[in-house]
Design a protein around this motif. Structure first.
Motif, PDB file in Angstrom:
ATOM      1  N   ALA A  50      -1.607  11.622  -1.962  1.00 57.09           N
ATOM      2  CA  ALA A  50      -0.840  12.254  -0.886  1.00 57.09           C
ATOM      3  C   ALA A  50      -1.575  12.124   0.444  1.00 57.09           C
ATOM      4  CB  ALA A  50      -0.602  13.724  -1.218  1.00 57.09           C
ATOM      5  N   TYR A  51      -2.889  12.341   0.425  1.00 58.44           N
ATOM      6  CA  TYR A  51      -3.667  12.249   1.660  1.00 58.44           C
ATOM      7  C   TYR A  51      -3.690  10.816   2.189  1.00 58.44           C
ATOM      8  CZ  TYR A  51      -7.538  12.143   4.915  1.00 58.44           C
ATOM      9  OH  TYR A  51      -8.303  11.941   6.032  1.00 58.44           O
ATOM     10  N   ALA A  52      -3.930   9.843   1.289  1.00 53.44           N
ATOM     11  CA  ALA A  52      -3.986   8.446   1.717  1.00 53.44           C
ATOM     12  C   ALA A  52      -2.638   7.987   2.261  1.00 53.44           C
ATOM     13  CB  ALA A  52      -4.429   7.564   0.553  1.00 53.44           C
ATOM     14  N   LEU A  53      -1.540   8.434   1.641  1.00 52.29           N
ATOM     15  CA  LEU A  53      -0.208   8.086   2.140  1.00 52.29           C
ATOM     16  C   LEU A  53       0.016   8.696   3.521  1.00 52.29           C
ATOM     17  CD1 LEU A  53       2.612   6.868   1.778  1.00 52.29           C
ATOM     18  CD2 LEU A  53       3.272   8.961   0.558  1.00 52.29           C
ATOM     19  N   LEU A  86       0.838   6.665   6.979  1.00 53.18           N
ATOM     20  CA  LEU A  86       2.044   6.931   7.772  1.00 53.18           C
ATOM     21  C   LEU A  86       1.685   7.419   9.181  1.00 53.18           C
ATOM     22  CD1 LEU A  86       4.231   8.678   5.036  1.00 53.18           C
ATOM     23  CD2 LEU A  86       4.466   6.338   5.915  1.00 53.18           C
ATOM     24  N   GLU A  87       0.644   8.229   9.300  1.00 53.64           N
ATOM     25  CA  GLU A  87       0.221   8.723  10.610  1.00 53.64           C
ATOM     26  C   GLU A  87      -0.271   7.569  11.479  1.00 53.64           C
ATOM     27  OE1 GLU A  87      -1.836  12.758  11.298  1.00 53.64           O
ATOM     28  OE2 GLU A  87      -3.478  11.322  11.456  1.00 53.64           O
ATOM     29  N   HIS A  88      -0.985   6.639  10.844  1.00 43.41           N
ATOM     30  CA  HIS A  88      -1.470   5.455  11.564  1.00 43.41           C
ATOM     31  C   HIS A  88      -0.302   4.667  12.153  1.00 43.41           C
ATOM     32  CE1 HIS A  88      -3.667   1.800  12.469  1.00 43.41           C
ATOM     33  NE2 HIS A  88      -2.834   1.111  11.704  1.00 43.41           N
ATOM     34  N   ARG A  89       0.836   4.669  11.449  1.00 46.88           N
ATOM     35  CA  ARG A  89       2.007   3.935  11.917  1.00 46.88           C
ATOM     36  C   ARG A  89       2.891   4.775  12.819  1.00 46.88           C
ATOM     37  NH1 ARG A  89       3.531   1.451   6.393  1.00 46.88           N
ATOM     38  NH2 ARG A  89       5.329   2.838   6.585  1.00 46.88           N
ATOM     39  N   GLY A  90       2.551   6.054  12.993  1.00 46.74           N
ATOM     40  CA  GLY A  90       3.371   6.931  13.819  1.00 46.74           C
ATOM     41  C   GLY A  90       4.627   7.392  13.127  1.00 46.74           C
ATOM     42  N   ASP A  91       4.620   7.389  11.802  1.00 48.08           N
ATOM     43  CA  ASP A  91       5.784   7.785  11.011  1.00 48.08           C
ATOM     44  C   ASP A  91       5.860   9.310  10.927  1.00 48.08           C
ATOM     45  OD1 ASP A  91       7.530   8.394   8.756  1.00 48.08           O
ATOM     46  OD2 ASP A  91       7.388   6.250   8.272  1.00 48.08           O
ATOM     47  N   ALA A 117       0.839  -1.201   0.000  1.00 48.92           N
ATOM     48  CA  ALA A 117       0.000   0.000   0.000  1.00 48.92           C
ATOM     49  C   ALA A 117       0.868   1.243   0.000  1.00 48.92           C
ATOM     50  CB  ALA A 117      -0.922  -0.002   1.216  1.00 48.92           C
ATOM     51  N   GLU A 118       1.892   1.262   0.863  1.00 50.80           N
ATOM     52  CA  GLU A 118       2.761   2.438   0.934  1.00 50.80           C
ATOM     53  C   GLU A 118       3.481   2.671  -0.387  1.00 50.80           C
ATOM     54  OE1 GLU A 118       6.656   4.214   3.313  1.00 50.80           O
ATOM     55  OE2 GLU A 118       5.665   2.401   4.074  1.00 50.80           O
ATOM     56  N   TYR A 119       3.949   1.588  -1.025  1.00 52.64           N
ATOM     57  CA  TYR A 119       4.684   1.724  -2.289  1.00 52.64           C
ATOM     58  C   TYR A 119       3.822   2.417  -3.345  1.00 52.64           C
ATOM     59  CZ  TYR A 119       6.880   0.514  -6.703  1.00 52.64           C
ATOM     60  OH  TYR A 119       7.439   0.584  -7.962  1.00 52.64           O
ATOM     61  N   TRP A 120       2.583   1.924  -3.533  1.00 53.12           N
ATOM     62  CA  TRP A 120       1.741   2.476  -4.602  1.00 53.12           C
ATOM     63  C   TRP A 120       1.198   3.857  -4.245  1.00 53.12           C
ATOM     64  CZ3 TRP A 120       2.469   0.819  -9.170  1.00 53.12           C
ATOM     65  CH2 TRP A 120       2.827  -0.501  -9.402  1.00 53.12           C
ATOM     66  N   LEU A 121       0.883   4.069  -2.974  1.00 55.52           N
ATOM     67  CA  LEU A 121       0.415   5.402  -2.579  1.00 55.52           C
ATOM     68  C   LEU A 121       1.529   6.435  -2.736  1.00 55.52           C
ATOM     69  CD1 LEU A 121      -1.721   4.581   0.609  1.00 55.52           C
ATOM     70  CD2 LEU A 121      -2.558   5.258  -1.645  1.00 55.52           C
ATOM     71  N   LYS A 173       4.546  15.713   6.231  1.00 56.73           N
ATOM     72  CA  LYS A 173       4.968  16.231   4.919  1.00 56.73           C
ATOM     73  C   LYS A 173       3.895  15.989   3.871  1.00 56.73           C
ATOM     74  CE  LYS A 173       8.008  14.919   1.134  1.00 56.73           C
ATOM     75  NZ  LYS A 173       9.042  13.950   0.684  1.00 56.73           N
ATOM     76  N   TRP A 174       3.356  14.772   3.841  1.00 56.19           N
ATOM     77  CA  TRP A 174       2.365  14.442   2.812  1.00 56.19           C
ATOM     78  C   TRP A 174       0.993  15.014   3.142  1.00 56.19           C
ATOM     79  CZ3 TRP A 174       4.178  13.419  -1.613  1.00 56.19           C
ATOM     80  CH2 TRP A 174       5.422  12.791  -1.734  1.00 56.19           C
ATOM     81  N   MET A 175       0.683  15.135   4.440  1.00 55.33           N
ATOM     82  CA  MET A 175      -0.578  15.785   4.820  1.00 55.33           C
ATOM     83  C   MET A 175      -0.543  17.247   4.380  1.00 55.33           C
ATOM     84  SD  MET A 175      -3.361  14.636   6.284  1.00 55.33           S
ATOM     85  CE  MET A 175      -3.023  13.384   7.514  1.00 55.33           C
TER      86      MET A 175
END
Length: 604
Positions: free
Chosen positions: A147-150, A154-159, A131-135, A164-166
Motif C-alpha cells: 500500500a505504501y509503495a503504491l 501514485l504521488e510521484h505521478r500526481g495521481d 509496477a503499478e499493477y503488481w503493487l 487513499k493508499w497512503m
C-alpha cells in the motif's frame, strides 16, 4: 514516581537485571537452535512446509548457501512463501531478473509480499505500468508495504488516488506513511486557510493526529513537526518534549528548535548546548543562533566563526549576520562585502541593509536598485525606505505608492505617511483609516493626528444640568492621552489644556510640566500661565523665560509685562523687543506699544 517506589518496596514490581536479560537472550538462542533442529529433521523427512521455514530461518541469518537448497526444494513442491523468499535470496546475490521470475510465480499464486517485491522490481526498472499493477495486487490484499509503495508511485505521478493508499498504509501502522499523509493534510490546510477564518481547520487537526501517531512510532521528523504545531499553539512543555525526542534521534532541526525554546525560557546555556549539537550536524540556523549568542556577549571572533559555519551549511543569513557584525564595529567595507554576498543570493533584508549603507555613504544611485530588489522580494522596510527616497526628491506619487505597499504589510510609520498624504489631499475618511492603523501599531504621531482629526469634528459640549456628570471622556481625548503617554509633546500640551478646561489643575500642570521638560515651549508657556493663576508668579517667570528663549513670542510679552509691573523698565523693554521679533502679529503689535511706552518712561 512514588507509586513505583512503593511497588519496588513490596516486591510486586518485577525489576529486570542485566543477568536476567543475558539469561533471556541465551534461552532465546537455545530455543531457536532447537527449532532449527526440528525443522531440519522434518525437512529431511520431506515436509515441504519445514523446508520453507528452514530456508527462511537460514536466509534471515545470512546463510544464503544453506537457505537456497531448502527454498528451491520447497518452491518446486509449490510453496509460494518459499518462492518469494527464493526471489529475495537471488535479489541479494544480484540476480534481479531471476528473482523477479520467482516473485512472479509466488505473486500469481497469491503472495502479497511477492507482488510487492515484484512491483518494486519493475519500478526500479522504470516500468511504471507493470509496477503499478503488481503493487496494486499487493495493496488490495492488505499488504502494508505494498500500500505504501503504491501510494508513493501514485504521488510521484500526481495521481489523486495516492492519498487513499497512503492512508491505508498509515492505518495499518506504517510510520512513514503516517508522516507523509500528515504532510499532505498540512499542505491542504495551508491552501484552504486562504479561504478565511476557520478554513482548513479540519485538515490541520487530522494532520496533527497523524504526526502524533508517526512520532509515537519513532519518526523523528514527525516529532519535529508535532513540536512545531504545539509550540505555535502555546503548549510549550509538550512541544519541548517532542523536540527533545526528535533531537535525541538525530534530527538537527529539532535540536535547533529546542534551543530557541530554551532561550525564550531564559536558559541560554542549555540552548547553546542544543544549538552546538545541531550546528555540528550541519544546521545553518543553529550556527547563526550560536553566532548571535556570542555576538551579544561581545565575543566577536567566535560569533564570526559560527556565522561562517552557517554560510558553509548553505544559510545566507550567515553572510547577512556577518555584515551586521562588521557594521556594528564600523568596518563598513567588510559589512558591504557580506551584505552584497547575501543580497546577490536573494536575501531581501541584506539587500535593504546594503542599500542603507550605500545611501549613508552618499551613493543614492547605487542604493535605489537594492531597495527596489528588497521591496519586490517582500521587505517591508525596503518599501518604506523607497517611499522616503522618492519623497526626498519631491516625487510624491511614487513615494505614496511605496508607503501604501509597506502600510499594507503592517508598517506603522508607512501607514502614518499614507494617512498624512491623504489628509493633505482632503480625503479624511481614508486618512482616518490609515491613521487608526498606525496609531494602533504604536505610533505616537499617528495617535496625535488622529486625535486632532476627531477633535475637529467634535461638537461643542452642551451645558450640564445640576447633578449631571461634568465630563465624559471622548475618543479624541483617549488618543491624545495615548500619544501623550508615549512622550508626544504636543499631545501632552493638548491633554494639559483639556484637563485645565475641566478644572483639573493638578493634572494639567503634570502634563504641561512633562512637555516643558521635554523641550516644548508651548508646554512651558502654559505651565507658566497656570502657575501665575495659582499665585506662583516667580516660578511662572522661570518657565516663561525658558519658553521665550526657545522662541515663544507670547512668553516674551508676559516677561515684559512682569518686568514693567516690577519697575524693571530696561529689562521689560528688552523682552518687549524680543516679543516684537518673535510675533505672531497680534503679539508683535502689543509688544511694540509696550516697548514704546517703556522707552518714553525711561527717557522722561
Amino acid at each position: 514516581m512514588g507509586d513505583k517506589a512503593n511497588l519496588f518496596g513490596t516486591g510486586r514490581f518485577a525489576q529486570s537485571s542485566g543477568r536476567e536479560e543475558t539469561g533471556d537472550e541465551a534461552q532465546e538462542a537455545a530455543d531457536e537452535a532447537a527449532e532449527e533442529v526440528r525443522q531440519r529433521l522434518a525437512a529431511e523427512a520431506g515436509d515441504v512446509e519445514a523446508m520453507s521455514v528452514l530456508g527462511a530461518m537460514l536466509l534471515r541469518r545470512g546463510d544464503l548457501d544453506g537457505a537456497e537448497s531448502h527454498l528451491r526444494a520447497a518452491t518446486a513442491a509449490g510453496d509460494r512463501a518459499a518462492a518469494n523468499n527464493l526471489g529475495v535470496l537471488l535479489h541479494q546475490r544480484g540476480y534481479a531478473d531471476e528473482a523477479a521470475g520467482w516473485w512472479r510465480i509466488a505473486a500469481v499464486a497469491g503472495s502479497a509480499p511477492a507482488a510487492h517485491a515484484l512491483g518494486r522490481h519493475y519500478r526500479e526498472r522504470g516500468d511504471e505500468p507493470a509496477a503499478e499493477y503488481w503493487l496494486r495486487q499487493s495493496a488490495e490484499q492488505g499488504h502494508v508495504l505494498g500500500a505504501y509503495a503504491l501510494a508513493d508511485l501514485l504521488e510521484h505521478r500526481g495521481d489523486a488516488g495516492a492519498e487513499k493508499w497512503m492512508r491505508a498504509a498509515a492505518e495499518r501502522g506504517h510510520r512513514e506513511a503516517a508522516y507523509r499523509l500528515a504532510r499532505t493534510l498540512d499542505r491542504r490546510s495551508a491552501r484552504e486557510s486562504c479561504g478565511g477564518e476557520g478554513a482548513g481547520a479540519g485538515a490541520a487537526e487530522e494532520a496533527e493526529q497523524w504526526y502524533r501517531q508517526a512520532a509515537a512510532r519513532g519518526h523523528r521528523r514527525a516529532a519535529l513537526h508535532l513540536g512545531a504545531i504545539l509550540e505555535k499553539r502555546g503548549e510549550l512543555k509538550e512541544a519541548g518534549r517532542w523536540y527533545l525526542t526528535s533531537a535525541k534521534d538525530g534530527e538537527p532541526r529539532a535540536a535547533c528548535a529546542l534551543g530557541f525554546l530554551l532561550r525564550d525560557a531564559g536558559d541560554s546555556e542549555s540552548a547553546a548546548v542544543w544549538w552546538l549539537r545541531a550546528a555540528q550536524d550541519g544546521d545553518g540556523n543553529a550556527a547563526n543562533a550560536l553566532g548571535a549568542l556570542h555576538a551579544e556577549r561581545g565575543e566577536t571572533q567566535t560569533a564570526e566563526r559560527w556565522y561562517r559555519a552557517a554560510m558553509d551549511a548553505g544559510d545566507d543569513n550567515g553572510a547577512y549576520n556577518l555584515g551586521l557584525l562588521y557594521a556594528e564595529q564600523g568596518r563598513t567595507a567588510q559589512a558591504e562585502q557580506w551584505y552584497r554576498r547575501a543580497a546577490y543570493a536573494g536575501h531581501r533584508e541584506a539587500a535593504n541593509a546594503l542599500a542603507i549603507l550605500l545611501l549613508t555613504s552618499g551613493d543614492e544611485t547605487g542604493a535605489e536598485p537594492w531597495f527596489s530588489k528588497a521591496a519586490e522580494a517582500g521587505s517591508v522596510d525596503a518599501a518604506f525606505n523607497l517611499g522616503i527616497l522618492h519623497a526626498g526628491r519631491g516625487e510624491d506619487r511614487a513615494a505614496l505608492r511605496w508607503y501604501e505597499q509597506a502600510a499594507a504589510a503592517g508598517h506603522t510609520e508607512a501607514a502614518l505617511q499614507v494617512g498624512m498624504a491623504l489628509l493633505r489631499g482632503g480625503d479624511e475618511p481614508e486618512a482616518e483609516r490609515f491613521l487608526r492603523c498606525a496609531a494602533g501599531g504604536g505610533s505616537a504621531e499617528a495617535a496625535y493626528r488622529l486625535a486632532t482629526l476627531l477633535d475637529a469634528r467634535r461638537p461643542p459640549e452642551p451645558a450640564h444640568e445640576l447633578g449631571e456628570s461634568a465630563h465624559e471622556k471622548t475618543e479624541c481625548e483617549e488618543w491624545y492621552e495615548r500619544a501623550a503617554s508615549q512622550g508626544h509633546r504636543r499631545a501632552q500640551v493638548r491633554v494639559g489644556m483639556l484637563a485645565a478646561a475641566r478644572g483639573d489643575v493638578v493634572e494639567a500642570a503634570r502634563w504641561y510640566r512633562e512637555a516643558a521638560e521635554a523641550g516644548s515651549r508651548n508646554g512651558a508657556f502654559n505651565l507658566g500661565l497656570l502657575l501665575a493663576r495659582e499665585g506662583s508668579e516667580p516660578e511662572a517667570v522661570v518657565w516663561w523665560r525658558r519658553a521665550a528663549d526657545a522662541g515663544h513670542g507670547r512668553a516674551a510679552l508676559r516677561l515684559a509685562l512682569v518686568c514693567a509691573r516690577r519697575g524693571d523698565l530696561a529689562e521689560g523693554q528688552r523682552w518687549a523687543d524680543r516679543a516684537v521679533t518673535l510675533g505672531p502679529g497680534e503679539v508683535a503689535e502689543r509688544a511694540a506699544r509696550l516697548r514704546d511706552a517703556l522707552r518714553e518712561e525711561l527717557s522722561a
